[in-house]
Design a protein around this motif. Structure first.
Motif, PDB file in Angstrom:
ATOM      1  N   GLN A  89       0.862  -1.056  -0.157  1.00  0.00           N
ATOM      2  CA  GLN A  89       0.039   0.153  -0.125  1.00  0.00           C
ATOM      3  C   GLN A  89       0.852   1.357   0.080  1.00  0.00           C
ATOM      4  N   ALA A  90       2.049   1.292   0.631  1.00  0.00           N
ATOM      5  CA  ALA A  90       2.738   2.327   0.729  1.00  0.00           C
ATOM      6  C   ALA A  90       3.524   2.601  -0.300  1.00  0.00           C
ATOM      7  N   PHE A  91       3.940   1.574  -1.267  1.00  0.00           N
ATOM      8  CA  PHE A  91       4.517   1.806  -2.580  1.00  0.00           C
ATOM      9  C   PHE A  91       3.595   2.275  -3.380  1.00  0.00           C
ATOM     10  N   ARG A  92       2.223   1.909  -3.390  1.00  0.00           N
ATOM     11  CA  ARG A  92       1.213   2.111  -4.398  1.00  0.00           C
ATOM     12  C   ARG A  92       0.921   3.482  -4.110  1.00  0.00           C
ATOM     13  N   GLN A  93       0.694   4.000  -2.955  1.00  0.00           N
ATOM     14  CA  GLN A  93       0.245   5.364  -2.472  1.00  0.00           C
ATOM     15  C   GLN A  93       1.556   6.495  -2.706  1.00  0.00           C
ATOM     16  N   GLY A  94       2.693   5.811  -2.285  1.00  0.00           N
ATOM     17  CA  GLY A  94       3.581   6.766  -2.301  1.00  0.00           C
ATOM     18  C   GLY A  94       3.850   7.756  -0.910  1.00  0.00           C
ATOM     19  N   ALA A 113       9.288  -6.650   2.599  1.00  0.00           N
ATOM     20  CA  ALA A 113       9.538  -6.261   1.277  1.00  0.00           C
ATOM     21  C   ALA A 113      10.188  -7.218   0.280  1.00  0.00           C
ATOM     22  N   SER A 114      10.840  -8.398   0.694  1.00  0.00           N
ATOM     23  CA  SER A 114      11.152  -9.193  -0.333  1.00  0.00           C
ATOM     24  C   SER A 114       9.983 -10.274  -0.476  1.00  0.00           C
ATOM     25  N   ALA A 115       9.170 -10.564   0.581  1.00  0.00           N
ATOM     26  CA  ALA A 115       7.976 -11.216   0.084  1.00  0.00           C
ATOM     27  C   ALA A 115       7.088 -10.562  -0.770  1.00  0.00           C
ATOM     28  N   LEU A 116       6.900  -9.194  -0.731  1.00  0.00           N
ATOM     29  CA  LEU A 116       6.288  -8.636  -1.560  1.00  0.00           C
ATOM     30  C   LEU A 116       6.712  -8.582  -3.158  1.00  0.00           C
ATOM     31  N   ALA A 117       8.096  -8.432  -3.118  1.00  0.00           N
ATOM     32  CA  ALA A 117       8.547  -8.794  -4.495  1.00  0.00           C
ATOM     33  C   ALA A 117       8.487 -10.205  -5.224  1.00  0.00           C
ATOM     34  N   LEU A 126       5.828  -2.176  -9.724  1.00  0.00           N
ATOM     35  CA  LEU A 126       5.214  -3.234  -9.471  1.00  0.00           C
ATOM     36  C   LEU A 126       3.881  -3.292  -8.526  1.00  0.00           C
ATOM     37  N   ALA A 127       3.981  -2.382  -7.663  1.00  0.00           N
ATOM     38  CA  ALA A 127       2.595  -2.229  -6.759  1.00  0.00           C
ATOM     39  C   ALA A 127       1.628  -1.359  -7.560  1.00  0.00           C
ATOM     40  N   ARG A 128       1.940  -0.471  -8.398  1.00  0.00           N
ATOM     41  CA  ARG A 128       0.835   0.620  -9.363  1.00  0.00           C
ATOM     42  C   ARG A 128       0.717  -0.376 -10.575  1.00  0.00           C
ATOM     43  N   ALA A 129       1.253  -1.616 -10.853  1.00  0.00           N
ATOM     44  CA  ALA A 129       0.976  -2.185 -12.148  1.00  0.00           C
ATOM     45  C   ALA A 129       1.548  -1.473 -13.309  1.00  0.00           C
ATOM     46  N   THR A 130       2.512  -0.664 -13.145  1.00  0.00           N
ATOM     47  CA  THR A 130       2.942  -0.079 -14.313  1.00  0.00           C
ATOM     48  C   THR A 130       4.408  -0.673 -14.882  1.00  0.00           C
ATOM     49  N   THR A 131       4.684  -1.761 -14.003  1.00  0.00           N
ATOM     50  CA  THR A 131       5.751  -2.544 -14.638  1.00  0.00           C
ATOM     51  C   THR A 131       5.783  -3.944 -14.402  1.00  0.00           C
TER      52      THR A 131
END
Length: 324
Positions: A24-29, A120-124, A282-287
Motif C-alpha cells: 500500500q505504501a509503495f502504491r500510494q507513495g 519487502a522481499s516477500a512482496l517482490a 510493481l505495486a502500481r501495475a506499471t511494470t
C-alpha cells in the motif's frame, strides 16, 4: 506515547498484514528524504555511525487520507560493541502524528527492521517468483534469516527450506527454530547444489564475494538479495545478474548502494537499463513482473524509509486496536 518492545512487535504482526501495508505504501507513495549519515569519531575506539531515516505520508495503512503520520528511524552502528556484549547495530523508530507532530509511539527499531525487510522481499516474490515455487534456500544465519523464510512461505507454497551458512552450527540453529514452528527445514553444507535445486534463493549476508553463481540457477528461479548494502559488497556474480530480469526496491537506493547492481554496471557487464523496475512500478501495475515460468528473476533490496514508516504505522495501529 506508546513504548512498543520487540516481543510486542512480534505479537502484533503477521505476514499478510505486513506485506500488504508495504505494498500500500509503495502504491500510494510517501515523502522520504535522503537518509542522514553521520560519522561519530571516538578517541577510544572505532568511529560510530548515526543514521536518521525520515518519511511522512498523508494516509494510514488502509489508504485513509484523513490520517497522516511522520516517522524517523534512528540507527547507530558501533563496531566495538561486541567487546561489551552488545549488538553493533541498535535502533528505535519514532512515529508522530502527521498533522500535530505529537509523538505516538517509540518502537523497537531492530525488530521493526527485520519485519519490514523480509516483508519487502516477500512482496517482490509475490510479483516475481513462480506461483508454484516450493523449494527455498536461505543463505546466512543471522537474525534476518528466519524472518525471510517465514515471509517467503507466506506468499508461496514452500514445502522445503534449506539453510546454508559459512558456520554450519548457525544454519542448524535457524533450521531447528523453523522446524519447531512447523516448517520442513534443514541445514545444508553444499550451497551450490541447494541453489541449483531451488525455486527461490534468498540471501541476507555480509558477503563481499559472490555466493550465488548464475551458472547454478535453474530456469524459473527467483533470486532475492538483501545483504549487500554497500557498493563494495555483493552476494551474486555477474552471470547471475546477466541471466535475470532485475528489479529493485527503489532505483535511487539500489543504483547507488547495492553492490550486486553497482559493480556489474561499473564493469560494463550490464547497463542501468538492465534494471527493469522497482516496487513502485510493481505495486502500481506499471511494470510487468514475471512473464513466463522459465525466466529467471532477481530482486535487490537496500531498504527504504517508506518501508519503515509503513511498518511503524501498522504496528502502532494494531497496538491501539489491541488496547481497546
Amino acid at each position: 506515547m506508546k513504548l512498543i518492545s520487540p516481543a510486542e512487535v512480534d505479537g502484533l504482526l503477521n505476514w499478510p498484514d505486513m506485506i500488504n501495508a508495504i505494498e500500500q505504501a509503495f502504491r500510494q507513495g510517501v515523502v522520504q528524504p535522503v537518509r542522514h549519515h553521520h560519522t561519530i569519531e571516538r578517541p577510544d575506539g572505532a568511529a560510530s555511525t548515526l543514521l536518521l531515516m525520515p518519511a511522512w505520508s498523508d494516509f494510514d495503512t488502509l489508504g485513509d487520507s484523513s490520517k497522516g503520520y511522520m516517522g524517523v528511524k534512528i540507527v547507530t552502528v558501533s563496531p566495538d560493541n561486541g567487546a561489551v556484549s552488545k549488538p553493533a547495530v541498535m535502533g528505535v523508530y519514532l512515529l508522530l502524528d502527521g498533522k500535530t507532530g505529537e509523538p505516538k509511539a517509540l518502537i523497537d527499531g531492530q525488530r521493526l527492521t527485520l519485519w519490514r525487510t523480509a516483508g519487502a522481499s516477500a512482496l517482490a516474490a509475490r510479483y516475481l517468483a513462480r506461483e508454484d515455487a516450493s523449494k527455498l534456500v536461505v543463505l546466512g544465519a543471522g537474525a534476518l534469516s528466519g524472518f525471510l523464510a517465514r515471509a517467503h512461505s507466506a506468499v508461496r507454497p514452500i514445502t522445503e527450506i534449506s539453510i546454508w551458512n559459512r558456520n554450519l552450527a548457525g544454519a542448524e540453529k535457524i533450521a531447528a527454530e523453523l522446524v519447531a514452528d512447523g516448517f520442513n527445514a534443514k541445514a545444508v553444507n553444499d550451497k551450490d547444489a541447494a541453489i541449483a535445486n531451488a525455486d527461490i534463493i534468498t540471501a541476507g549476508t555480509l558477503s563481499t564475494e559472490p555466493l550465488i553463481l548464475g551458472k547454478h540457477l535453474k530456469p524459473g528461479a527467483h533470486v532475492d538479495l538483501i545483504g549487500a548494502f554497500t557498493p563494495t559488497m555483493r552476494e551474486s556474480d555477474d552471470e547471475c545478474v546477466k541471466r535475470a530480469r532485475v528489479f529493485v526496491d527503489t532505483k535511487d537506493g539500489a543504483l547507488k548502494e547495492g553492490g550486486d547492481i553497482v559493480q556489474p554496471i561499473k564493469a560494463g557487464v550490464v547497463t542501468e537499463s538492465h534494471v527493469i523496475g522497482d516496487l513502485f512500478g510493481l505495486a502500481r501495475a506499471t511494470t510487468e513482473g514475471r512473464r513466463s515460468a522459465d525466466e529467471i528473476t532477481l530482486f535487490k533490496s537496500v531498504g527504504a524509509a517508506l518501508e519503515d514508516l509503513a511498518a511503524g504505522i501498522l504496528i502502532y495501529e494494531k497496538a491501539i486496536a489491541a488496547s481497546l
